[in-house]
Design a protein around this motif. Structure first.
Motif, mmCIF file in Angstrom:
data_model
loop_
_atom_site.group_PDB
_atom_site.id
_atom_site.type_symbol
_atom_site.label_atom_id
_atom_site.label_comp_id
_atom_site.label_asym_id
_atom_site.label_seq_id
_atom_site.Cartn_x
_atom_site.Cartn_y
_atom_site.Cartn_z
ATOM 1 N N LEU A 31 80.367 87.595 31.860
ATOM 2 C CA LEU A 31 80.613 89.028 31.647
ATOM 3 C C LEU A 31 81.901 89.459 32.327
ATOM 4 O O LEU A 31 82.613 90.333 31.858
ATOM 5 N N VAL A 39 80.460 86.990 37.138
ATOM 6 C CA VAL A 39 79.224 87.634 36.705
ATOM 7 C C VAL A 39 78.864 87.083 35.340
ATOM 8 O O VAL A 39 79.682 87.087 34.418
ATOM 9 N N ALA A 55 72.185 90.544 34.871
ATOM 10 C CA ALA A 55 73.537 90.114 35.216
ATOM 11 C C ALA A 55 73.437 89.333 36.521
ATOM 12 O O ALA A 55 72.749 89.763 37.444
ATOM 13 N N ILE A 87 73.356 100.967 40.248
ATOM 14 C CA ILE A 87 72.876 99.663 39.767
ATOM 15 C C ILE A 87 71.779 99.129 40.677
ATOM 16 O O ILE A 87 71.811 99.302 41.884
ATOM 17 N N LEU A 105 71.262 91.221 39.141
ATOM 18 C CA LEU A 105 71.359 92.667 38.965
ATOM 19 C C LEU A 105 70.816 93.071 37.606
ATOM 20 O O LEU A 105 70.746 92.237 36.697
ATOM 21 N N GLU A 106 70.466 94.340 37.468
ATOM 22 C CA GLU A 106 70.068 94.769 36.134
ATOM 23 C C GLU A 106 71.292 94.700 35.217
ATOM 24 O O GLU A 106 72.423 94.815 35.667
ATOM 25 N N TYR A 107 71.035 94.479 33.941
ATOM 26 C CA TYR A 107 72.105 94.317 32.967
ATOM 27 C C TYR A 107 72.309 95.620 32.202
ATOM 28 O O TYR A 107 71.348 96.238 31.759
ATOM 29 N N LEU A 108 73.567 96.035 32.088
ATOM 30 C CA LEU A 108 73.861 97.239 31.308
ATOM 31 C C LEU A 108 74.703 96.866 30.096
ATOM 32 O O LEU A 108 75.803 96.319 30.233
ATOM 33 N N GLY A 111 78.782 97.505 29.305
ATOM 34 C CA GLY A 111 79.868 97.088 30.187
ATOM 35 C C GLY A 111 80.457 98.222 31.015
ATOM 36 O O GLY A 111 79.800 99.242 31.237
ATOM 37 N N LEU A 205 79.077 101.189 35.324
ATOM 38 C CA LEU A 205 78.591 100.497 34.139
ATOM 39 C C LEU A 205 77.880 101.483 33.219
ATOM 40 O O LEU A 205 77.374 102.519 33.673
HETATM 41 N N1 ADE Z 1 79.523 93.343 34.273
HETATM 42 C C1 ADE Z 1 79.420 93.270 35.597
HETATM 43 N N2 ADE Z 1 78.185 93.561 35.981
HETATM 44 C C2 ADE Z 1 77.486 93.888 34.877
HETATM 45 C C3 ADE Z 1 76.154 94.301 34.616
HETATM 46 N N3 ADE Z 1 75.288 94.476 35.601
HETATM 47 N N4 ADE Z 1 75.804 94.553 33.352
HETATM 48 C C4 ADE Z 1 76.691 94.389 32.384
HETATM 49 N N5 ADE Z 1 77.940 93.992 32.542
HETATM 50 C C5 ADE Z 1 78.345 93.740 33.786
#
Ligand code: ADE
Length: 338
Positions: A31, A39, A55, A87, A105-108, A111, A205
């Protein structure tokens, strides 16, 4: 009921990751790549379908001790944070003989905010001209069918993974984005006494429903009891263009310097991710600010909000408006369309 389901969904995800450890992470793609870490997006196998992406932030093998420390301190700071606009850390796996430390981490799905803003610029008349002149192939194509639908409709819609929600940004969207950042920052500063130090659109994000979350806590520090500022001696790379004048001068960071950065972040939002003080070279920025010059009002920024932004750039930190105040002003007229 939906909220309860979502809550139990995310708790289930955390439980799965913590119980099953790294082995449940299936890496999919990169990512983002920083100076000292990467990441990746990963799938959590065995998790409820609703919450399967995460993520995963990992240090590079050859990371220096200082970067390792920053990485671990980010993980520690994130642990207790629970807010819709911050986040969420799901787990931290410490370094082992065969594997690097990794922060889950949670994914968003959409971006970073700056990237989204820059793509949204293409939907404006100005942006379309610019796109037509340069990279035709990058043009996002037809407007999404939402067009100028009310914000509530945009927010209620679930876009498919990785499909950019091509919304035309208007006053309610700008206000919605900024009120979320301000509320996340109010939570970080008032509840946790955290100074972010690197608040900017590139470090926020975007998730479904234009949900904004503050991320990238690599530079963040907790304020220790009687000290309301954090000072660094070292001269690492610093985000000069979003930094408060006193941070550039004295290398001190406070909640008030985060408030200055929030003002610059708002300017970035209203300019669709433009570079602040683009025409001013970095080594001349201090002089520029010292002589009282500031960022100009972007055409899309309502006067009522610009007055607040000017307050965030007050040379006297104590005169700047609070995050709570900024959130309050941004939330006004949230659903009013011209
Ligand atoms: N890029 C960096 N961290 C991210 C996340 N948590 N979700 C999506 N894209 C990312």
């Amino acid at each position: 009921e939906i909220l309860a389901r979502l809550m139990s969904g995310s708790r289930a995800l955390e439980d799965v990751v913590r119980q099953r450890g790294r082995s449940c992470l299936k890496f999919e793609r990169v990512l983002g790549e920083g100076q000292f870490g990467t990441v990746n997006r990963a799938i959590v196998t065995g998790a409820p379908a609703l919450h399967q992406h995460v993520a995963v932030k990992q240090l590079k093998d050859n990371a220096e001790a200082k970067h390792k420390q920053d990485f671990l301190s980010e993980a520690e700071l994130l642990k207790p944070l629970k807010h819709d606009n911050v986040i969420r850390a799901i787990a931290l796996f410490p370094q082992t003989a065969g594997a690097p430390a990794c922060l889950v981490l949670e994914y968003l799905e959409y971006g970073d905010l700056r990237n989204l803003l820059r793509k949204c610029l293409a939907l404006t008349d100005r942006g379309r001209d610019r796109f037509n002149q340069s990279r035709k192939s990058d043009f996002p194509g037809p407007l999404n069918p939402l067009g100028e639908a009310p914000l509530s409709a945009i927010c209620a819609l679930n876009f498919p993974h990785d499909v950019m929600p091509w919304v035309r940004l208007t006053e309610p969207e700008f206000r919605f984005i900024l009120s979320q950042v301000a509320e996340g920052m109010a939570y970080l500063s008032s509840v946790h006494r955290l100074v972010h130090r690197d608040l900017a659109t590139r470090n926020c994000l975007v998730g479904r429903g234009l949900n904004i979350k503050i991320a990238d806590f690599g530079l963040s520090r907790e304020l220790v009891d009687d000290k309301d500022y954090y000072r660094v001696q070292s001269k690492g790379k610093l985000p000069i263009r979003t930094m408060a004048i006193e941070s550039i001068f004295y290398r001190t960071w406070t909640t008030e310097s985060d408030i200055w950065s929030m003002g610059v972040l708002a300017w970035e939002v209203f300019t669709y991710g433009d570079t602040p003080y683009k025409a001013v070279p970095l080594d001349q920025l201090v002089t520029f600010l010292e002589t009282g010059k500031r960022l100009a009002r972007p055409p899309d920024c309502p006067m009522e909000i610009f007055e607040v932004l000017q307050g965030t750039w007050n040379a006297t930190p104590s005169s700047r408006p609070s995050f709570e105040k900024i959130a309050e002003v941004c939330k006004r007229n949230l659903n009013v369309r011209d």
